[in-house]
Every structure is written in structure tokens, then in C-alpha cells.
Design a protein around this motif. Sequence first.
Motif, PDB file in Angstrom:
ATOM      1  N   GLN A 125      -1.054 -16.432   6.102  1.00 35.44           N
ATOM      2  CA  GLN A 125       0.206 -15.866   5.645  1.00 35.44           C
ATOM      3  C   GLN A 125       0.836 -14.994   6.723  1.00 35.44           C
ATOM      4  O   GLN A 125       2.047 -14.998   6.916  1.00 35.44           O
ATOM      5  N   ARG A 128       2.554 -17.171   9.001  1.00 34.21           N
ATOM      6  CA  ARG A 128       3.781 -17.706   8.431  1.00 34.21           C
ATOM      7  C   ARG A 128       4.932 -16.733   8.525  1.00 34.21           C
ATOM      8  O   ARG A 128       6.089 -17.130   8.536  1.00 34.21           O
ATOM      9  N   LEU A 129       4.610 -15.445   8.603  1.00 32.18           N
ATOM     10  CA  LEU A 129       5.667 -14.458   8.764  1.00 32.18           C
ATOM     11  C   LEU A 129       6.178 -14.433  10.198  1.00 32.18           C
ATOM     12  O   LEU A 129       7.065 -13.663  10.539  1.00 32.18           O
ATOM     13  N   ILE A 140       4.065  -3.637  14.870  1.00 34.32           N
ATOM     14  CA  ILE A 140       4.804  -3.298  13.647  1.00 34.32           C
ATOM     15  C   ILE A 140       4.217  -2.062  12.992  1.00 34.32           C
ATOM     16  O   ILE A 140       3.036  -1.754  13.160  1.00 34.32           O
ATOM     17  N   PRO A 141       5.055  -1.375  12.220  1.00 31.00           N
ATOM     18  CA  PRO A 141       4.591  -0.131  11.585  1.00 31.00           C
ATOM     19  C   PRO A 141       3.378  -0.407  10.691  1.00 31.00           C
ATOM     20  O   PRO A 141       3.326  -1.412  10.002  1.00 31.00           O
ATOM     21  N   PRO A 144       3.854  -0.368   6.293  1.00 30.01           N
ATOM     22  CA  PRO A 144       4.293  -1.588   5.608  1.00 30.01           C
ATOM     23  C   PRO A 144       3.286  -2.720   5.747  1.00 30.01           C
ATOM     24  O   PRO A 144       3.074  -3.497   4.815  1.00 30.01           O
ATOM     25  N   ARG A 147       0.411  -2.075   3.402  1.00 26.07           N
ATOM     26  CA  ARG A 147       0.856  -2.253   2.033  1.00 26.07           C
ATOM     27  C   ARG A 147       0.805  -3.714   1.614  1.00 26.07           C
ATOM     28  O   ARG A 147       0.511  -4.046   0.473  1.00 26.07           O
ATOM     29  N   ARG A 148       1.100  -4.593   2.569  1.00 27.78           N
ATOM     30  CA  ARG A 148       1.180  -6.013   2.238  1.00 27.78           C
ATOM     31  C   ARG A 148      -0.143  -6.744   2.366  1.00 27.78           C
ATOM     32  O   ARG A 148      -0.420  -7.671   1.624  1.00 27.78           O
TER      33      ARG A 148
ATOM     34  N   GLU B 864       4.893 -15.483  -4.151  1.00 27.27           N
ATOM     35  CA  GLU B 864       4.647 -15.828  -2.748  1.00 27.27           C
ATOM     36  C   GLU B 864       4.943 -17.296  -2.496  1.00 27.27           C
ATOM     37  O   GLU B 864       5.527 -17.655  -1.478  1.00 27.27           O
ATOM     38  N   ARG B 880      10.783 -15.889   5.717  1.00 29.85           N
ATOM     39  CA  ARG B 880       9.900 -14.826   6.203  1.00 29.85           C
ATOM     40  C   ARG B 880      10.266 -13.480   5.589  1.00 29.85           C
ATOM     41  O   ARG B 880       9.396 -12.716   5.163  1.00 29.85           O
ATOM     42  N   LEU B 883       9.058 -13.460   2.002  1.00 31.63           N
ATOM     43  CA  LEU B 883       7.613 -13.258   1.860  1.00 31.63           C
ATOM     44  C   LEU B 883       7.260 -11.795   2.127  1.00 31.63           C
ATOM     45  O   LEU B 883       6.469 -11.180   1.413  1.00 31.63           O
ATOM     46  N   TRP B 884       7.870 -11.233   3.186  1.00 36.28           N
ATOM     47  CA  TRP B 884       7.620  -9.831   3.539  1.00 36.28           C
ATOM     48  C   TRP B 884       8.036  -8.929   2.366  1.00 36.28           C
ATOM     49  O   TRP B 884       7.294  -8.030   1.965  1.00 36.28           O
ATOM     50  N   ALA B 885       9.215  -9.210   1.830  1.00 35.29           N
ATOM     51  CA  ALA B 885       9.726  -8.374   0.746  1.00 35.29           C
ATOM     52  C   ALA B 885       8.852  -8.502  -0.500  1.00 35.29           C
ATOM     53  O   ALA B 885       8.486  -7.496  -1.123  1.00 35.29           O
ATOM     54  N   LYS B 887       5.754  -9.450  -0.724  1.00 35.60           N
ATOM     55  CA  LYS B 887       4.436  -8.836  -0.537  1.00 35.60           C
ATOM     56  C   LYS B 887       4.527  -7.324  -0.578  1.00 35.60           C
ATOM     57  O   LYS B 887       3.607  -6.647  -1.033  1.00 35.60           O
ATOM     58  N   GLY B 888       5.656  -6.817  -0.106  1.00 39.29           N
ATOM     59  CA  GLY B 888       5.823  -5.363  -0.096  1.00 39.29           C
ATOM     60  C   GLY B 888       5.997  -4.794  -1.497  1.00 39.29           C
ATOM     61  O   GLY B 888       5.689  -3.635  -1.745  1.00 39.29           O
ATOM     62  N   MET B 889       6.504  -5.596  -2.401  1.00 36.46           N
ATOM     63  CA  MET B 889       6.806  -5.056  -3.729  1.00 36.46           C
ATOM     64  C   MET B 889       5.763  -5.392  -4.770  1.00 36.46           C
ATOM     65  O   MET B 889       5.667  -4.736  -5.789  1.00 36.46           O
ATOM     66  N   ASP B 891       2.687  -5.012  -5.034  1.00 38.33           N
ATOM     67  CA  ASP B 891       1.628  -4.094  -5.459  1.00 38.33           C
ATOM     68  C   ASP B 891       2.152  -3.149  -6.529  1.00 38.33           C
ATOM     69  O   ASP B 891       1.394  -2.439  -7.173  1.00 38.33           O
ATOM     70  N   GLU B 892       3.472  -3.137  -6.715  1.00 38.49           N
ATOM     71  CA  GLU B 892       4.019  -2.328  -7.804  1.00 38.49           C
ATOM     72  C   GLU B 892       4.061  -3.102  -9.118  1.00 38.49           C
ATOM     73  O   GLU B 892       4.381  -2.543 -10.159  1.00 38.49           O
ATOM     74  N   SER B 906       9.593   4.246  -5.608  1.00 43.54           N
ATOM     75  CA  SER B 906       9.083   3.476  -4.478  1.00 43.54           C
ATOM     76  C   SER B 906       9.554   4.100  -3.167  1.00 43.54           C
ATOM     77  O   SER B 906      10.664   4.625  -3.064  1.00 43.54           O
ATOM     78  N   GLU B 909      10.660   2.457   3.121  1.00 44.58           N
ATOM     79  CA  GLU B 909       9.730   2.175   4.216  1.00 44.58           C
ATOM     80  C   GLU B 909      10.465   1.728   5.476  1.00 44.58           C
ATOM     81  O   GLU B 909      11.641   1.350   5.439  1.00 44.58           O
ATOM     82  N   GLN B 911      11.874  -0.211   8.568  1.00 42.31           N
ATOM     83  CA  GLN B 911      12.375  -1.583   8.738  1.00 42.31           C
ATOM     84  C   GLN B 911      11.456  -2.347   9.672  1.00 42.31           C
ATOM     85  O   GLN B 911      11.006  -1.831  10.687  1.00 42.31           O
ATOM     86  N   VAL B 912      11.155  -3.564   9.287  1.00 44.15           N
ATOM     87  CA  VAL B 912      10.334  -4.392  10.159  1.00 44.15           C
ATOM     88  C   VAL B 912      11.145  -5.626  10.505  1.00 44.15           C
ATOM     89  O   VAL B 912      11.710  -6.276   9.626  1.00 44.15           O
TER      90      VAL B 912
END
Lengths: 446, 1077
Positions: A125, A128-129, A140-141, A144, A147-148, B864, B880, B883-885, B887-889, B891-892, B906, B909, B911-912
Motif C-alpha cells: 500500500q 501504491r501511494l 514525509i512528516p 501522518p 497515523r496511517r 481502501e 493516491r 488512499l492517503w485521506a 487511511k488518515g481518517m 482510525d477515527e 480531529s 495535520e 500537508q503531505v
Amino acid sequence: MALVPELVTAEAEPEADAEALTALADWCVRFSPAVAVDAPDGLFLDVTGVDHLWRGEAQMLADFRSRLITNGLPFRCAIADTPGSAWALAHFGKDGTIAPSGEHEPLLASLPPAALRLDRETWAQIERLGLRQVSQLVAIPRAPFGRRFGRAALTRLDQALGHEAEALTFRRPPTPWFARLAFAEPISAPEDMSRVTVDVATKLCARLETEGQGARRFEVCFHRVDGKALQLSVGLSLPGRDPVRIAKLLVPKLDTLDPGFGIEVVTLRAEAVEPISGRQARLDKAREATVEEGLAPLVDRLTNRLGQERVWRAVPVESHVPELAVGRSRPLGKPSIPQTWNREIPRPTRLFRRPEPVDSVIALTPDDPPTQFRWRGQVHRVHRAEGPERIGEDWWKGQIEDADVGHIRDYYRLEDTKGGRFWLFRAGLYGDPATPPKWWLHGLFG
Amino acid sequence: MSPRYAELQATTNYSFLRGASHPWELVVGANALGLEAIGVCDRNSLAGVVRAWIARRNLPQGETKVRALTGCRLDFADGTPSLLVYPSDREAYGRLTRLLTVGQMRAKKGGCQLHWEDFLAHAEGQLALTIPPDRLDEAFERNLRGMVGELSGSIWLAAARRYGPRDLNRLSKLAALAERTGISIVATNDVLYHDPARRPLQDVLTCIRQTCAIQDVGIRLQPNAERHLKSPAEMARLFAKFPGAVERSAEIAERITFDLGQLRYEYPDEPVPSGKTAIQHLRDLSWAGAKWRYPDRVPEKVSKLVAYELDLIEKLDFPNYFLTVHDIVRHARDELKILCQGRGSAANSCVCFCLGITAVDPTKEDQDLLFSRFISENRGEPPDIDVDFEHERREEVMQYVYKRYGRNHAAIVATVIHYRPRMAIRQVGKALGLTEDITAALSNTVWGSWGDNVADDHIRQVGLDPKAPEIRRATTIAEQLIGFPRHLSQHVGGYVLTKRRLDETVPIGNAAMKDRTFLEWDKDDIDALGLMKVDVLALGMLTALRRSFEMLPPAANGQRITDIAHIPQEDKAVYDMLCEADSVGVFQVESRAQMAMLQRLRPRKFYDLVIEVAIVRPGPIQGDMVHPYLRRREGSERVEFPAPRPEDGDKDELRAVLGKTLGVPLFQEQAMRLAIEAAKFSGDDADGLRRSMATFRADGRLWTYKQMFIEGMARRGYAPDFAARCFKQIEGFGAYGFPESHAISFALLVYASAWVKRHHPEAFCAALLNSQPMGFYQPAQLVRDAIAHGVEVRPADLQTSDWDCTLEPPDDPRSPHRALRLGLRQIKGLKETEVLVFMKSRAAGLTTLEDYVLRSGLSRRGLELLAEADTFRSLGLNRREALWAVKGMTDELGAERFAPLIARQSVKEAQVLLPFMSPPKEVAEDYRTTRLSLKAHPVNFFRDELTKMQVLPCVALKTLPDRRRICVGGLVLVRQRPGTAKGVVFLTLEDETGVANIVCWKDIFDANRRLVMSSSFLLVHGQLQVAGNVIHLVAERFTDFSQKLTQMRDHEEASGAAPPSPHGRISSALVRSRDFH
């Protein structure tokens, strides 16, 4: 297989693999005392402070590689500051990389995320990002990312980079079952040799006893002054550790050894070591030894005198063919097949090793019992008869052309007028005049 | 005078892994030996008795025939000695089947658990032979005394001479025992095979049963080969010391009056209203149906036909059969709203059309009186109608049948699973102690599933020596084992319905599926006995058709199409489309061979479709009838009818039979007519031929008929070559029977699906996608085909897609078609239930990304998958970012559900910035997640490279001349190696411009086997073969480009390539072909 017909397949044997890996780990102890198994197919060696024995990491690695190549093992390896980075370099970097101390990070930068020992789903995964290199992950930070992909992913990253320590479980190799006596003056007299044999056996057996073990095989080795080693070995039918008994088996064979200019070292090695329950034979006189324990010394002496193949015990084998229905098995220990002979199927007390021809047989065709036959020149008139018992051949042996439904033996139990009881058989059937069936005597009843 | 003897203890191979002979072998063998009767006694089963009965019926006429007795060996679970049981009459037989049903229902599939009390409850009228155990102890004597007490007068003691160590001693003991208990001994030979040469096979079966190699199986094998059929004289010799024992067997056989022929069909009279006879009811329904079909006026042709057929039905006493089928069909259509269609000889009658069982209009030209002809040809057998239902909803119909007729009167028939070559060689190899790799290699030498010989050169190819005794022994025994029954399984949908309790006709047992039961006999057995059977089958195309009907807009007059019969007939545009071989997705004619045939046949009317469906089949191909027919159709060969010599008959005698097909026999029925008209088969012989065709492997009689057929025709002046070809065709039919009556029903579905495709390609494509898996092509090709027909296809989207594909208004109002919105069902791994919940919450209103992630009801995994499938575009996120978004959310997710207040806080965070995904990678990801891409064709990315290599696009093939040497490249869509094509492999390649058809001859294939079979992206160099519209590239050499697809997956611009990781390969191929062997 349809694609590559010549492909050779082998069953996966994970347990055997794991055993082999453990064995390799033990072998690696020559390089470092601290070896950790990384199942299913890796090893970690902590070489901190040992590389100087090879005058440097490079020479050490070279020696390591050449030894593995000699053994025909395919491998990849790397040396780095942390287990994580060494793992990454060994799996994804150039084989044989040695990361200079403190400089592993640039080497890791271009490796894929899979190099971080993440589980498959996670690294797939991450890729894939679009994050396809460790350097991108570093950039990257952290928050985040964590968290993922979880704390575990961050830990792996940190372990690889050396920001977080990692404890490995090192394996301790077992002590070998081995005893050694060295003499100030070389010995060569036969009495001396028997004495040192007892001594070295006592030494080893004491160790066996403290650890609750016994062995089935002992190998004694006399090292001569001129560097030659003379070996002798004995086997036991039950695992044992009685030094006197072991020495007794060894001593008669000492005559065959030529001590030359003298023996300076004697070693004794125990093999096939397995746990045996401790016995207090001397204190507990009331307890009787089992039949097997009682027989064991005799069997051992016979075996070591006559040879392994000459001492055996007869056991029934499942086969219709009479001569194949007897098998040989170890003289002691439980018989492999629990059942005994089937009483419903009468078999002679004495079965000839080779059937003996009989002639002048008078019998009604096609398959009535004989009324008369001649064996060893003597004619026997049949008083009572039973049969035939028809036994077909083992058609799955030999050539196909040789197999035929007519290839049978008809067995008859016969009693002659004098009360002698015989086991006759006719090979084949009457019918084809070109090949008349033959009659044989295969055994005698008591 | 020779003694009389009946073998009362014969085990067939339906006692699985025990008997080593087919029932027919035993019957034929017993007949040859002059036995009075042979009693088939399988273990707790009657599965083999019908086969024996059929074999007996098929024995040559005239001579005295052996009787085939129906019996069973009962093995008890409570220690009671085993019994051989023969029912003496029909009623006793019913009790026996009920007994077996009781036992089988108690056990799991394939088992049977019986107790002595069960037998006692069903013992009336049974003749029983006790089988003594190996040890004759007191317990047995006690048991036997008890049995004799209960069954006096109809119990005997079976005594066999097996050539054991103390045979005579044992027999004397048995005789004494019998005398003490007041019964008699009967001689049997406890037969396991008809011929002693089967001993090796029987030993191997024992090994397979014991899962043990022959070297280790020891005394569990039989010691000798004596358990074969023996002649009466031989039996008399063996039992000379026991007078009467042998003759007694024949006396017992005489007391058995039961014969399976007595199980006459008795139709259930369920659907007839009280006060009416069945035929009255059927007449009323038929005439009402005629009015419904022809609302204006019933044509005269129809009313005459209906009246004629009804008379026939009455005369033959079949009305209940038609009523039953009608009832099922009516319920399915009217109550359940399920699309269905009947087929089969009886289905193509006018009555069936009026009853709504089929939609084939009998007034169309070229339809003849199939039904009445059927009646004359299938003498004495009940009519046969198979009904196809939508495959996803057939279960509802099955439940209805159970409900309507009750479990006591309806059950599914069995399918006998036979040993196929692969399984046979694998198990025999294992039993003979060959190692795993050798058996695997041997079994891989069998291509497909019905080869009869494990050919020597194949064995050599895998590096084994076919002459080595171990190998040859394995292959010889395996060949004997092929065709043996292995176990019974339930048939897909054949129901037997009876008036009498069904378990008094045949034992019923549990199926593997819960709450399913099936009976012990298969289709052929049921047919042979004349029991009533209705096939409730599943057909994917019907599902697709109903779905597409639901999506069709109402016609100009406001009418909606809800049934196949509503589709406008003989639409020229539909035939135009089919002539162009534009048939992707169309029922039956979408395969490559069918497409090629469409272009040559150029169908212009319905009956052409009937021929189209029937012609690409093993029968006509093996009979070499395809090309003569085509030549005649194209006009390059004169239409003439083979004729007998003038003195031997009318020269036009075949015109009536072959007229519709230009003098070339194409259908199974025509071949049968040839036997009657040209080879002058008697009614009985024709009947026999048809039967041995149906069971073609099971007895050797086909060969006799072959000679009769060819000689019969040659004698009357027909060319022997023509006769031989006709018979070849019959043999081909035998394996894959395809009669005209089925072809007609299928042709209707061809027409219906082609009509939808022609006029509503978007609905057609959506319906096919929603009915997957079905058909020949993968979603990617179906979608590409729709696009090629001007349909706008839109990607699956989180905000607009349903689970199924849907239709949306087109962007361009002038477009004739609506736009197709792909459904979320295309996404691999996504669960339907989850999506249905999501659709509900979406309908309640979701707007922001946060809504979708937190309040959609989707799981983390589901979200996902949706993100990776690029469905967040309408929310402004690429895959992408999505998926990032997500995965970031996620867990809530839990927090939101359990503590809504906390979750609000929340964190903002950092920016990536994720790397941009390159187009090839996008396409690769599309394929990975949804198996298709609307963005581009994978081959597109390599076009420049291919052009440099002088590789042509597929579309260019249409304009090139014959015999040109060229190269094309593309994804491998389909690989086929049909059994009729002698090792030729057909490949279909696809690039962004179209498809190319590749022919690969056997030698080229053998040389490139691995590449041809495994490559997913292939360049083919070869010579073009153009014949009219049919274009093939005959392969000469290949270049494997599969690696390119892997590159596509790893393709990433900018940052520079990461080294390809040894672990990092995703093993599954980007594109998967469909392979048919």
C-alpha cells in the motif's frame, strides 16, 4: 507443470527447513557467538568486536562467503550498524555490502519500503501511494505516516536507521557429547589402553547421567603421536550410559589397533543421544529389570561379536506369499506390527528356504489334492489331504509380460500313511501340455 | 445336461472401489457363460442395477438371455451379518428402496446406516441370503437362528469357494450349520469382476480404498484371482460334495418375479383441478394459450397443429407431463417473475408455444412437426423438456418444485462422476507406489479431460520411459479405470416426479449440501426406465436478458419488453450485425469459431441461426459436414441429395430429411432419420442405436450398429464414404448430442440477445456485466465492445455508482444511447452486502469526504478498496490522495461510532505531497483493481516501440492482402485448444485498435509451448491468411512481451527508478486470459 514439463517438484518441508536453518545457526558460531535465527530463511550474526580476528570486516565477510560457497548454499549477506539496515541491504541491496559505520542511511535511501521488514499488505500500500523509496518515507512528516500505517511501521523505519534499538534472541548451541583425556606420556600397552577406555567412558557417562541422557552409539578415538587417529565404535540396542558396559564392548576390539609410537590423546563421542529415565538400580533391588533390559547386554554382546545383520527377530509381514510373510526386525524394542500369525491360515512349522522338487505326483486334474508323491527318493502315499489354497503371484513385481492369471500356486496340506505332514504346492495350472505344472514341497508340519 | 446356476452375489463397480467390472460386463459375461441369472448386489445401494438391466435389454435378440436380477447387499451397522436381498415382487422392491432410503438419510452423503430392526420392518417379500463372516463362531450361529426365525422360508446361507486354505472344511461347517438351523446353503462365487484378468485392477481399487501403496497393502488384497464369473459346470465341480447347492441358486432366481421394467411411469396428478381430467385441463390451457399468443386470430396452421398434438398427447397418455412443466414455468414467470425457456424435442411443439413453455413460434417457416416426429422416434419413452431459468434465481424454482410436489414425490437425480484420465492415472500411480512427481508428470500428459489414451510420446515428452514396466502397468490399469463410476453427485437440476412415493421406486440419500437429497439413479437410468423427469436448469444469458429488458426504454407505443416473445422478429439490422461477426456477448455465437462461421454462413433468417448454433459442434465437424454445407450455401457446390439405386427406392427419399440443410445432415435427428430411411434400420434397431448413443461408452454395441449402418446404406447404393461420414457424425453426437430441437431454442436466445445488442448496446453491456461471471469474454472486452458501438462508458464513482452497472443520461443529447456507469461490483474484493448498506446511507445524504469516510457504513478495508479503484475523482481526489485521506481518517471510524463527541476534535495535520502517478501506472492500477481501464489500452503505451519494431496494429490486418508476412502484438485474451482441432491452438490478441486471430499449428505450438501457454503480452510473427472476411494470422514465431506489463506496473517518472526488488514482484498477471482446453 503443464508449462514446464521438465520442472522437478519437491514437497515443501517447513520443519526440515527450520531444522537446517538451526543447524546453520550452530555452524555460524565459528564466526560469532551471538547468532539469531530470522525465520524462515535468515540469520543475524552480531559481529561486534569479533571482526578483528579476521583482521577486519571485509576479510571476515570474505571468509564467511567462501565457506558458504564451499558448502553449496545460495545466500545474500550484508554488514551494517543495525540489524534492520543489514537485513534491508542483504535482501534488497547489493549482495555483500558492508555499510561503513554510521553511513548506512544513504545506502538505505534508494531501497523500496519492503526493505523495512513490513508486512506485505503494508508495504504494497505504501508503494501504491507512490512512496517507493525509503528516502521518501524519511522525508514525509512522521505523524501522518504513523497515523496511517501504525506504530509498527515507524518502529521498523527507526530500527533500520538506528534511531531505535532492537533486541535479537541469540541461540546457544548445545554442548557436544564428547570427552577427552590427554596423557603426559604416550601410552601403548594394551592394559593401559583398556584402562583409559574405561576412564574416558566414565568421564562422558558421568555427564550423560547428570543430564538424564543416554546414547545408542559410542565412538572412541585414539590419537597417535604421529597424528594418526584410530577409531572404534560400538552400538547399543537400548540407549545406555553404564561406563563399564560400554568399555566391555570396546575393549575386545582394542587388539585390532596398532598404537604405533604411542597414544597421546583419547576421545570418546556419544551419538544418538536421547533422554532416559534415571534408574536407581543399586538402591531399589526389589524392582525387577524388564525382559528387554535383561536381554540387552546379551544382545549387545552378540551383535558386537557376530555383526549387526546376524542377530534379528522374526516378525510377521502382511503378504499372501508364504516366504514373504516373515520379516526380520530389531532384536529388541517393540515389534512394528502388533498382530501375530493368523491361526485360520495353517502354515508349516518349518518352511524351507527353497522349495524342494517332488515328483511322481498322482492327482486328479484340475486341482484335486495329490494321492501320492515322491520326495527325496521316497514315495509317500497320502492318507489325508486339504486344499487347494490358491495364491496368486505379486503381479506388480517384474515385467508385465511375465505376469499372468495362470501364475498361481495351489497349496495342499497332506498327511501320509505314516503320519508325516507335508506342505506341497503345484506351480501353475494343468491345461497347457507344453508347460505342465511342477510340484514342490515347501515345508513340514511338526 | 449342464447344471443350472444363477450367480446371486455379484458386485459391480457401483460398490465404489470394490467391484472391478461394469454392470454390463457382468451381464454380458454371465450371458456368455450360460448362467440363468445374474444378481447385482452392491453394498447398500441400487445404483448399478439399472445399468445391468439396460445391458440385459440390449443383449442380442432371439437367444435365451440371462436374467438381470435386482438385488442389494445389506451391510448392517449393528453387527448383524450381511445379507443379500432380492425383492420378489414390485411391492417388496418398494420396501427395499424405502429401507435403503431410511439408512441413507441417517448417514452423511454416500453412507448408509442400517439396523436389523429396519430390515425386519421391510422384510416382507424379500428373499435373503446370509453372508457368513470369516469366523464361524457361536455369535454367528445365534444371529443366524434369530434370522431364520423371522424369515423362515425365504432365507438361505450363501456359501462361496474362494480357494482359501480350508475351503471344504469351511463349506462342511456351513452345511452343518445350515442343517442345524433348518435352512440350506446356496452356492455363490462372491464375484468382484467378470474376468480373472481384472485382478490387478481390483487390487489397485483396494489400495485406493485403503489409501495405501500396493507394496504395503499386504493381506488386505485378495490372495488370488478366483472371484470372477464361473460357468455352471465349474460351479458344479467346485460344489460336487454339496449336492443341490448350485441348482438352488436357479430355484431362488425363479422365485423372483420382480423386474425393473415394472416401474412404469406414473405421473403426479398434482396440477389438475378437481372435476377435470388431465387431458381436458391441458386442452383448455392450450386453447386459452393460443388466444393469448395470437390475440387477433389464431392462424389455421396453429389450430390444426394444436388439435393434432393434443390428440397425440392424449393417445400416448402424456398430458400430466405437459401440465407439470407448464405449472413450473407458469409459477416461475407469473409469480416469481423469472425468465425461462424450454427446450428439447417435446418443447418445440405448438402446444408448448401456446402454454408459454417456449417462445419459438411454430408458424415460422422451416419449423416442422418436430414433436410428432419425436413421438414416432422415441417410442415408449416420456417426452423430455429441459427448462432453462435465470441462473441466479433457479434455486427459487427448485424450492417451488419441492413445495408443490413434496419431498416424497420429487427429488433430484444423480450424476455419476466417472474416473477421468487425470484422476485415474494419479490414483493408480499412487496405488502402485510411484512417486508424487512421476504421477503428476503422467497426469499432465493428458490434455483436457476426455482423451482415452495416455499417449506414449506425451509420456516420453515429460521424460519418462513409456516402456518401463512401472509406467506401463500404471497406464494400462489407469485405462481400465477410466470410465469407472467414482461417486454419485447431484445433478444440476434434473427432477424426477412420481405419483407413488418416490422412495418406493428408488433409494434417496443425502447430498453434500444441507437439506438436499438426491436419488441413486442418473438421467440415463431414469430415461431407460421411463420415469418422468423435468430438468430445471440455469442459464446465465436469461439472467442477462431479463436485466437488459428492465433497462430498456419503453417502445414508441409505450409497450415494455418483458419477455423474449415481445422482441420484434426478423429484424434486418440484427442479421446485418451478425453477418459482420459483431457478436461479442451474444449468446452461443460469440466464440471465435462461431464468429468465423457467422461470416461464412451470413445468416439472414431465424432458421439460419438454428444452423449456426448447431454447426460448430463436434458432430458435424467430425462427420466433415461443415464444408460441404457451406459450399452449397455459397453456391459453389450443387445441392443434391444422396440417393439409393433406382431399384432400391425413391431417389428423393432423403429430400424430406435433408431438404432444410441443403442435403447435408447437420442435426442429430437427421442422422437418426438417415438410419431409418437410408440404412433401413428397423424401429427396434433405431431405438437401440439411439440408446447406445446416449450411453455410448457404456457398452460396445455402437460398433455393431456402425457396421449395420454403413452396410445398410452401401447395399442400397449410397456411397460408402458418405455413409461412413454420417456415422462418424453420429458418434460425434453421441459425445455431445446437439439436436435440432435444442438448437431452435438456443437460436431464439441468439436472436434475442443480438437484438438487444444491436439496438441497446448500453443496456446489453450493463446487463452482461451485472450477470458476470458468464459467457466467453471478460468485462474489459465487453466494455471495449460497447465503446466501439458508441456507448459512453463512465468509470465507477463513489458518488454515483451503484453495486450494479447503471445507465445515465448521455452528455450529448443527440446520442442514441444512454451512458453506462460502471458499478462498484467491478472492484475486486469489495463485498456486495457492504455496498448495499453504503448505498442506503448515501441515499440519506452524504456530501463531504468526511461524510463518505465516517458515515457511509463502509469498513476500512472497503474504503481502501474504493480509494485504490480510483472512485474518489468526483470528490476531487486522485487515487493516491484518496488512499492517503482514507487511511488518515479511518482510525477515527471506531471513535465516531462509539464516542461521536470526541471524534470531532480531529487534529489538523501537516500537508503531505504524494508523487504524481504516471499514466501507464494508472492503467496498471485500473487493471489491478477493476480488471479494466477506461483511461487507455495497455498496449497503447508501447505503440512507439512496437512501430519501431514494425509491429502492425490489429486493425491494419483488415486491409492487407492474403499471404503477407507481418507481425502483430497484443494482450492474449483467449487461448483455445479444441479437441476437434488436432492439437491446433487458437489465440486471440487484443491491442488498442482491435483484435487479431492467431492460428498456431501443432508443431509451432510444441516448439513454443511454454511461451504460448503462459505469455500475457505476445508479439506474433507469421503469415496472413485471408478468406473473405475471415482473417487469420498463422503463427511462425513469437516474441514474449509480458515483461513490458511488469514494467508498466513499476513505471514511475521523476525520482528515478528504484531497483526492481527481488521480493517486490506482484505475482499475479496484469491481464489474465481465458483458457479453454
